[in-house]
Design an enzyme around this catalytic site. Structure first.
Site, PDB file in Angstrom:
ATOM      1  N   SER A 179      87.935 -27.842  19.005  1.00 38.45           N
ATOM      2  CA  SER A 179      88.501 -27.861  20.343  1.00 38.45           C
ATOM      3  C   SER A 179      87.449 -27.458  21.359  1.00 38.45           C
ATOM      4  O   SER A 179      87.342 -28.045  22.438  1.00 38.45           O
ATOM      5  CB  SER A 179      89.697 -26.920  20.435  1.00 38.45           C
ATOM      6  OG  SER A 179      90.716 -27.384  19.605  1.00 38.45           O
ATOM      7  N   ASP A 235      88.331 -22.196  16.641  1.00 42.39           N
ATOM      8  CA  ASP A 235      88.521 -23.632  16.663  1.00 42.39           C
ATOM      9  C   ASP A 235      87.340 -24.296  17.351  1.00 42.39           C
ATOM     10  O   ASP A 235      87.364 -24.596  18.530  1.00 42.39           O
ATOM     11  CB  ASP A 235      89.831 -23.939  17.401  1.00 42.39           C
ATOM     12  CG  ASP A 235      90.256 -25.375  17.185  1.00 42.39           C
ATOM     13  OD1 ASP A 235      89.415 -26.154  16.700  1.00 42.39           O
ATOM     14  OD2 ASP A 235      91.398 -25.694  17.503  1.00 42.39           O
ATOM     15  N   GLN A 282      92.787 -19.811  17.010  1.00 45.53           N
ATOM     16  CA  GLN A 282      92.261 -20.497  18.187  1.00 45.53           C
ATOM     17  C   GLN A 282      90.817 -20.123  18.491  1.00 45.53           C
ATOM     18  O   GLN A 282      90.021 -20.963  18.881  1.00 45.53           O
ATOM     19  CB  GLN A 282      93.117 -20.161  19.407  1.00 45.53           C
ATOM     20  CG  GLN A 282      94.020 -21.295  19.789  1.00 45.53           C
ATOM     21  CD  GLN A 282      94.991 -20.886  20.863  1.00 45.53           C
ATOM     22  OE1 GLN A 282      94.856 -19.829  21.459  1.00 45.53           O
ATOM     23  NE2 GLN A 282      95.960 -21.724  21.110  1.00 45.53           N
ATOM     24  N   TYR A 332      97.924 -32.212  15.317  1.00 47.26           N
ATOM     25  CA  TYR A 332      96.988 -33.314  15.305  1.00 47.26           C
ATOM     26  C   TYR A 332      97.745 -34.627  15.219  1.00 47.26           C
ATOM     27  O   TYR A 332      98.920 -34.663  14.848  1.00 47.26           O
ATOM     28  CB  TYR A 332      96.052 -33.218  14.097  1.00 47.26           C
ATOM     29  CG  TYR A 332      94.976 -32.173  14.240  1.00 47.26           C
ATOM     30  CD1 TYR A 332      93.864 -32.425  15.030  1.00 47.26           C
ATOM     31  CD2 TYR A 332      95.073 -30.955  13.588  1.00 47.26           C
ATOM     32  CE1 TYR A 332      92.863 -31.469  15.156  1.00 47.26           C
ATOM     33  CE2 TYR A 332      94.079 -30.006  13.713  1.00 47.26           C
ATOM     34  CZ  TYR A 332      92.973 -30.266  14.501  1.00 47.26           C
ATOM     35  OH  TYR A 332      91.990 -29.341  14.626  1.00 47.26           O
ATOM     36  N   ARG A 362      94.959 -25.241  13.083  1.00 45.46           N
ATOM     37  CA  ARG A 362      95.180 -25.105  14.521  1.00 45.46           C
ATOM     38  C   ARG A 362      96.361 -24.196  14.777  1.00 45.46           C
ATOM     39  O   ARG A 362      97.429 -24.648  15.151  1.00 45.46           O
ATOM     40  CB  ARG A 362      95.465 -26.471  15.105  1.00 45.46           C
ATOM     41  CG  ARG A 362      94.554 -26.768  16.253  1.00 45.46           C
ATOM     42  CD  ARG A 362      94.904 -28.097  16.826  1.00 45.46           C
ATOM     43  NE  ARG A 362      93.715 -28.692  17.396  1.00 45.46           N
ATOM     44  CZ  ARG A 362      93.751 -29.812  18.090  1.00 45.46           C
ATOM     45  NH1 ARG A 362      94.885 -30.450  18.261  1.00 45.46           N
ATOM     46  NH2 ARG A 362      92.656 -30.292  18.593  1.00 45.46           N
TER      47      ARG A 362
END
Lengths: 486, 473
Positions: A107, A104, A101, A203, A96
């Site tokens: 997410s 990801d 990003q 996390y 992360r």
């Protein structure tokens, strides 16, 4: 993808459930073939879920697979893939970081899942979520408790707020408080001894048993007052923590709903049955594992974007080429060259202060203030400590008093002056100048109760120049300030 | 008769007033009020100290003799009148000089108070007190000569190029070492000898102050002046320690930290560390690399007043970037008239101020304010840097390094990494300049060779006046 230099095969009917028809793939330059052909011919396979057993059997040796794998829970699968000499990039293990990003997928899909969870809950809940006062009486707004304020949790908070519910959210990481509050929900602070749930890479992390117990009690207490619970608490790599005990479920009002987003990893509630909706003690517990798929067009679009971003990163000249030193690539690489390469070596995500002794010269990255070298502070401390020690052991009380006043005044000055707008820096200098003419008083003190002598003459000259300072400084400041106008 | 606690309470009130005064300066609307609070605090503090001279406090039996009262009264009066007179007459463009010279006065006062204190204390001085005196005198003396040199450099009495003696760091170290040695020798010596040692220390500190500032070039003056501002504060604080006076300590600390913050802001605006400014001798660096000897590396295009006026007439939005050149030429008044004309035509005119433009923090703001330009039009670097892309014409008046694109693009440039106003992003750039000479940093400015840049040579004030005439006609 065709642009990266790959020939693309698409399994017939792959996009149907998400309202993408095969023809669109052909238009985009792909060949549509049946599933068997895909497994037989492709060098790189992009998938959503981890491969099933029969798919594994059909898989060729030495292929590259990009999909969700959940390496921590699926050791067996990893071993099978290892036997197939596959190269596996797990979408769920992308680190992360800012750079990663775009890749990801967790997410991206979690966002959708959180939203959908509230929609499902609203459907299962027998009353409206928003409050209203009607002629027939008042409709009370539903109280929604969101457990775990990660991406999914925050999406759920936003969705529930948008439907008018009263939302509170709970998370073991105190740092997410502001994010929760910014969405208009109440943050339930939970503190237990010194543990916080902040793990590496943003996390959550696993907590001790005692902590978990305290957490369960805390949630049970709030569950009593909740109509809907959306639980999204996940800790990377292990089964989801059982936060909602059966006792807590019993105590919830009849007709309440729990949506357990963690059901695929075992569920946050004691009574969740993964993949199914059940009713226990008058509470509907929705353990759907396919929430993102219920919004398939959007979910697959987002997932495709993340997979593409990862593929793009590892592609050179139309071939998959991995760079082990790149943490973004190393992170998701779970099986490679017949070896299981999970978990990845730990990488410090945020670099700390620069190594001491790095010259702070004139060549610096644009727009970034020079990283402050730790040395001035250290030198300051080195100087201050012995002085403080001497003062503490052997200082006269009056000196100590003065020291206190001095240091506090420095701090006050520091704070007051930072607020000054740059446009007023010149008046600021002239006024501080005038004020520092206060040394005039020092001159006056030298003249107390005395007759003329060298000392008093010195004092008189000091008074003279300081008076110039005081009068001049204030006068010129006043002149300047009068000029500033709108 | 008044109790001895009265002065202490008055000092406390004065200290609070000073803090409120500085706080008042944080915005334009409250600034005048802040200044008044400062004056009020000062009057209170001085008044109560003067009362002390008359020995009116309980326990203070002795009243100063009439001679002392006369001398002190005269000093206060004359000093106040001179200060007020100078401040009322000074040109706004001469502000940096005034500020510098006022700093030097605080330095002198600190030195005198220090020497006086030592003489008065004689041989029965405490260790802590002794150290306070030495430190106070040292800081005061450095402030004094430093400010005098800064004043001379700002006035142009001394050339603004840095004077770089060989082995200057060693020299500085030696001076500091010598001062410490004298301080140690003086401890416990006969009062007369101790005084001699203190005078020796003063001389060394004077030398150090002069040498430090001599080595700093004209463009770094904003930092130097703020540093001296800070020093003058520390000097006052040290005097407070000597005299056990909390008001002096508080006030000195306020001023000291204020100056320190200003220096830090200036340094950040130049992307350099404070050490680099104080000890670096910047202007010389590129010369050593052969940078200053470089011929202009491209072709520039010259324009004339008529064309520029056309350009301004056609523009919908204009940003003016003033620099030290505008201050030197006193061009701010005609610029204001041009601004008024353009605004009346519906053109959006704004001013972009780089933190280190000019020779004093906030120098440009004061000049523009003097000319009567509304402070709402005057923007800071961060406020306006994103807007250049949407701007039709940028007019750069006597500024150079602060609009140098090399700071962002050329890693080998000595000013690489310094935040600059990104003027070149505008559709057209007009650069008013006396000649193609490099700016203070001795760095060639590629903005001159950009396709969208035209040069308008000449004295800033003359050019701006002609421009005004062209726009009116």
């Amino acid at each position: 993808m065709a642009k990266l230099g790959y020939d693309v095969l698409v399994e017939a009917g792959a996009g149907e459930a998400a309202s993408f028809v095969d023809a669109t793939y052909i238009e985009a330059g792909a060949k549509v073939v049946d599933a068997a052909t895909v497994w037989r011919e492709a060098d790189v396979i992009l998938k959503v879920r981890a491969p099933e057993l029969d798919e594994l059997n059909r898989m060729r040796d030495g292929i590259t697979l990009i999909s969700f794998v959940w390496p921590a829970q699926n050791r067996e699968l990893l071993e099978k893939l290892q036997a197939k000499k596959a190269t596996v990039l797990a979408m769920d293990s992308v680190p992360r970081t800012t750079r990663a990003q775009r890749m990801d997928a967790l997410s991206a899909t979690a966002n959708l899942a959180g939203y959908r969870a509230v929609i499902e809950a609203a459907a299962a809940f027998g009353r409206p979520l928003g409050g209203q006062t009607t002629a027939a009486g008042r409709i009370k707004p539903a109280r929604v408790l969101v457990i775990g304020a990660g991406v999914a949790g925050l999406a759920a908070v936003a969705a529930a707020r948008a439907l008018g519910a009263v939302v509170s959210a709970f998370d073991t990481r105190p740092t997410v408080r502001e994010q929760v509050q910014s969405l208009g929900a109440t943050f339930l602070p939970f503190e237990w001894k010194n543990e916080t749930g902040e793990g590496e890479g943003g996390y959550a992390r696993q907590m001790s048993d005692a902590y978990l117990e305290a957490e369960q009690a805390f949630i049970a207490q709030h569950a009593k007052q909740s109509d809907i619970i959306v639980s999204t608490a996940l800790v990377p790599g292990i089964t989801a923590p059982k936060l909602i005990t059966s006792g807590a479920i019993v105590s919830m009002p009849h007709g309440s709903v729990i949506v357990d987003l963690a059901s695929e990893q075992g569920g946050n509630s004691a009574l969740t049955e993964p993949g199914r909706a059940v009713e226990k003690f008058g509470v509907s517990i929705l353990g759907f594992t396919d929430l993102p798929s219920r919004m398939a067009p959007q979910a697959s679009e987002l997932y495709a974007q993340t997979v593409f971003a990862l593929l793009e990163l590892v592609t050179k000249d139309g071939k998959v080429t991995l760079d082990y030193d790149d943490e973004v690539q190393r992170g998701p690489l779970v099986v490679h060259d017949g070896k299981i390469t999970w978990p990845p070596p730990k990488v410090a995500i945020r670099a700390g202060a620069p190594a001491p002794g790095v010259p702070t010269g004139t060549h610096k990255t644009v727009n970034e203030p020079p990283p402050s070298s730790p040395w001035p502070l250290r030198i300051g401390l080195m100087l201050a400590l012995p002085i403080l020690a001497v003062l503490a052991l052997d200082g006269s009380p009056s000196l100590l008093e003065h020291m206190t006043v001095f240091i506090l005044a420095c701090i006050v000055g520091w704070h007051v002056v930072w607020n000054v707008t740059p446009a007023l820096h010149t008046p600021l200098m002239s006024v501080t100048n005038a004020v520092s003419g206060i040394i005039l008083i020092g001159g006056l003190l030298l003249g107390r109760g005395r007759d003329l002598s060298v000392t008093t003459w010195l004092g008189a000259v000091a008074v003279l120049v300081a008076a110039v300072n005081v009068a001049g400084g204030f006068r010129v400041t006043a002149r300047m300030l009068k000029m500033f106008r709108r | 008769m008044m109790p001895t606690t009265v002065p202490t309470v008055v000092y406390l009130v004065a200290g609070v007033l000073f803090i409120l005064s500085l706080r008042g300066l944080s915005t334009q609307t409250t600034a005048q009020h802040g200044n008044l609070l400062g004056i009020f605090g000062m009057v209170l503090a001085v008044a109560v100290s003067v009362v002390g001279l008359f020995g009116l406090e309980v326990g203070e039996t002795a009243r100063s003799t009439d001679h002392v009262l006369e001398v002190y009264g005269t000093a206060l009066l004359v000093g106040g009148l001179v200060g007020g007179f100078v401040a009322a007459r000074v040109q706004m463009t001469a502000m940096p000089e005034l500020v510098a010279v006022l700093h030097s006065f605080v330095g002198v006062a600190a030195v005198l108070v220090g020497i006086g204190t030592l003489m008065e204390a004689g041989s029965n001085i405490e260790m802590a007190h002794y150290v306070e005196v030495q430190v106070g005198v040292f800081v005061g003396a450095v402030t004094f000569t430093g400010s005098v040199i800064a004043f001379a450099k700002l006035r142009g009495t001394i050339g603004s190029r840095p004077l770089l003696l060989p082995g200057r760091h060693l020299l500085n170290l030696a001076i500091v070492g010598g001062a410490i040695a004298l301080g140690v020798l003086g401890w416990g010596a006969e009062p007369d000898r101790a005084l001699h040692y203190l005078l020796g220390l003063t001389a060394l500190a004077l030398l150090l102050g002069a040498h430090l500032v001599m080595a700093i070039g004209g463009g770094d003056m904003p930092v130097v002046v703020s540093l001296l501002n800070s020093y003058s504060g520390w000097a006052a604080a040290a005097a407070g320690f000597m005299l056990s006076n909390d008001l002096l300590i508080v006030t000195g600390a306020l001023v000291g930290s204020s100056g320190a913050i200003l220096s830090a802001i200036m340094c950040r605006a130049m992307n350099r560390s404070i050490w680099n400014v104080v000890f670096g001798g910047f202007g010389a660096e590129p010369a050593a690399k052969g940078g200053a000897a470089q011929a202009p590396a491209g072709k520039y295009r010259e324009t004339n007043v008529g064309e520029t006026a056309e350009m301004l007439r056609a523009a919908r939005s204009v940003i003016v970037i003033p620099g030290y050149g505008m201050a030197v030429a006193q061009a701010q008044h005609p610029i204001r008239e041009i601004t008024d004309l353009l605004v009346a035509r519906g053109v959006k005119v704004r001013f972009a101020i780089h933190p280190v433009a000019g020779r004093l923090p906030g120098h440009m703001n004061v000049l523009l304010a003097e000319a009567g330009i509304s402070y709402d039009l005057v923007k800071e670097l961060d406020e306006i840097n994103d807007d250049f892309g949407d701007t039709d014409v940028v007019m750069i008046i006597g500024a150079n390094d602060i609009v140098n694109p090399a700071a962002l693009e050329d890693r080998s440039s000595p000013i690489y990494g310094m935040p600059v106003l990104e003027a070149w992003k505008a559709a057209r750039v007009v650069m008013l300049k006396r000649s193609m000479a490099a700016g203070y940093a001795g760095v060639d400015n590629p903005i001159c060779y950009r396709d969208n840049t035209v040069m308008l040579f000449g004295d800033a004030k003359q050019t701006v006046l002609k421009l005004l005439a062209a726009l009116q006609g």
